[in-house]
Scaffold this motif. Sequence first.
Motif, short mmCIF file in Angstrom:
data_model
loop_
_atom_site.label_atom_id
_atom_site.label_comp_id
_atom_site.label_asym_id
_atom_site.label_seq_id
_atom_site.Cartn_x
_atom_site.Cartn_y
_atom_site.Cartn_z
N MET A 143 -13.34 9.78 10.48
CA MET A 143 -12.97 8.23 10.76
C MET A 143 -11.33 8.45 10.58
O MET A 143 -10.94 9.51 9.82
CB MET A 143 -13.70 7.30 9.99
N ILE A 144 -10.89 7.54 11.07
CA ILE A 144 -9.11 7.51 11.00
C ILE A 144 -9.08 6.52 9.88
O ILE A 144 -9.37 5.26 10.19
CB ILE A 144 -8.49 6.89 12.53
N PRO A 145 -8.45 6.90 8.74
CA PRO A 145 -8.27 5.74 7.52
C PRO A 145 -7.16 4.95 8.20
O PRO A 145 -6.30 5.20 9.01
CB PRO A 145 -7.62 6.68 6.65
N THR A 146 -7.37 3.47 7.82
CA THR A 146 -6.51 2.47 8.07
C THR A 146 -5.40 2.57 7.46
O THR A 146 -5.23 2.40 6.09
CB THR A 146 -7.18 1.12 8.15
N VAL A 147 -3.99 2.16 7.87
CA VAL A 147 -2.95 2.21 7.24
C VAL A 147 -2.35 0.64 7.60
O VAL A 147 -2.17 0.16 8.93
CB VAL A 147 -1.70 2.90 7.95
N HIS A 148 -2.40 -0.23 6.52
CA HIS A 148 -2.17 -1.65 6.73
C HIS A 148 -0.61 -1.94 6.57
O HIS A 148 0.21 -1.06 5.94
CB HIS A 148 -2.78 -2.51 5.63
N PRO A 149 -0.18 -3.11 7.08
CA PRO A 149 1.18 -3.26 6.79
C PRO A 149 1.58 -3.70 5.19
O PRO A 149 0.68 -3.79 4.75
CB PRO A 149 1.69 -4.77 7.72
N THR A 150 2.81 -3.76 5.10
CA THR A 150 3.24 -3.84 3.46
C THR A 150 3.14 -5.29 3.13
O THR A 150 3.25 -6.35 3.86
CB THR A 150 4.82 -3.51 3.51
N VAL A 151 2.48 -5.37 1.84
CA VAL A 151 2.28 -6.63 1.19
C VAL A 151 3.00 -6.73 0.01
O VAL A 151 3.73 -5.64 -0.45
CB VAL A 151 0.65 -6.88 0.98
N SER A 152 2.84 -7.94 -0.59
CA SER A 152 3.70 -7.95 -2.04
C SER A 152 2.55 -7.40 -2.96
O SER A 152 1.66 -7.31 -2.78
CB SER A 152 3.87 -9.71 -2.19
N PHE A 153 3.29 -7.51 -4.31
CA PHE A 153 2.35 -6.86 -5.15
C PHE A 153 1.29 -7.85 -5.58
O PHE A 153 0.16 -7.48 -5.67
CB PHE A 153 3.36 -6.67 -6.58
N ALA A 154 1.50 -9.13 -5.59
CA ALA A 154 0.56 -10.12 -5.87
C ALA A 154 -0.57 -10.09 -4.91
O ALA A 154 -1.89 -10.19 -5.21
CB ALA A 154 1.14 -11.57 -5.93
N GLU A 155 -0.27 -9.98 -3.54
CA GLU A 155 -1.37 -9.74 -2.53
C GLU A 155 -2.08 -8.46 -2.84
O GLU A 155 -3.24 -8.34 -2.47
CB GLU A 155 -0.54 -9.74 -1.09
N ALA A 156 -1.50 -7.42 -3.10
CA ALA A 156 -2.16 -6.01 -3.25
C ALA A 156 -3.18 -6.37 -4.60
O ALA A 156 -4.30 -5.88 -4.55
CB ALA A 156 -1.21 -5.02 -3.73
#
Length: 250
Positions: A143-156
Motif C-alpha cells: 500500500m502507499i502510505p498517506t502523507v498528510h498536510p502540516t498541522v499544529s502540535f495541538a492538532e497532532a
Amino acid sequence: MARFFVDPSDICDGTVTLTGDNAHHAAYSLRLAPGDHIDVCDQTTAYRCELVAFDRESVTARILQASPIRTEPPFAAHLYQALPKGDKLDTVIQKAVECGVSTVTPFESSRCIVRAKPEAESRKTERRARIAEEAAKQCGRGMIPTVHPTVSFAEALEQASKADLVLFCYEGKDTSPLPHVLQNFLSHDQPSGRVPDIAIFIGSEGGFSPEEVAAAIAHGCTPIGLGPRILRTETASSFVLACLVYALEL
C-alpha cells in the motif's frame, strides 16, 4: 520488477487497466512492451501480470497470479514528525515508508526553525506524497502510505490520542525505555484480527519544550527514551520503526 498501485475498480474479468500516470510511466518512462511482466497492488491483493496491450491513454495487463499482500507489518504506525530544516523531511518520509509506516503527518512545534507556508502547503504535500509512493514501489510495499498536510502540535496530539499506543520520543528525564514500553504493550492481549495503531512523535532539531512534554503526557502519550545517544531528527523515526518491526513482526 515494476510495481504499480491501482484502485480495485481497475481490475475486472482477469485484467488490470493502467491509466493516467501509471500508464505513462509504464509506456514511456519504463518503456515496457507486450509480454513484459509487472506487479500490481490494490491495497489488499498482489497480482503478477503480463502486459498485453497499449494505447494512447491506457495499458492493459492479464492477471497471471493473485496472492494476499504479505509485505505489510502487523501494526499501523502513524509518524508525527516536527518540521526539520532543509530537505530532511524528504529523507524521513522515504526511510519511514521503507520501515513500514502507514501515515506521516508533519507538524509545527515551538522549537521548529522551519514554518509551514500556507500558500505552498498543497504543492509540498503533493511532492511528499510522490516520495512516499516511489519509496513504496521500490521496497515492495502493498500500500502507499498517506502523507498528510502540516498541522499544529495541538492538532497532532489530538489526532494521535486515538491510537492504542503513543510513543513520545524525548531526550529529557523521566522517560521510559522503549523496550520496556513495548514489552508492557505486548503483555496486554490485543483484539483478535485487529491491527494496533501506534503513533510516534519525533521532535525537530531543537527537541520539545517542557510545556509540550507536559501537554503530550496530558493527552496520554508515553515519553520514551531511545538509549544513551541522542539521535538526529532525520534518524529517530527509522530507529523507532525498526524497533517496532523487531518487536512485533520479525
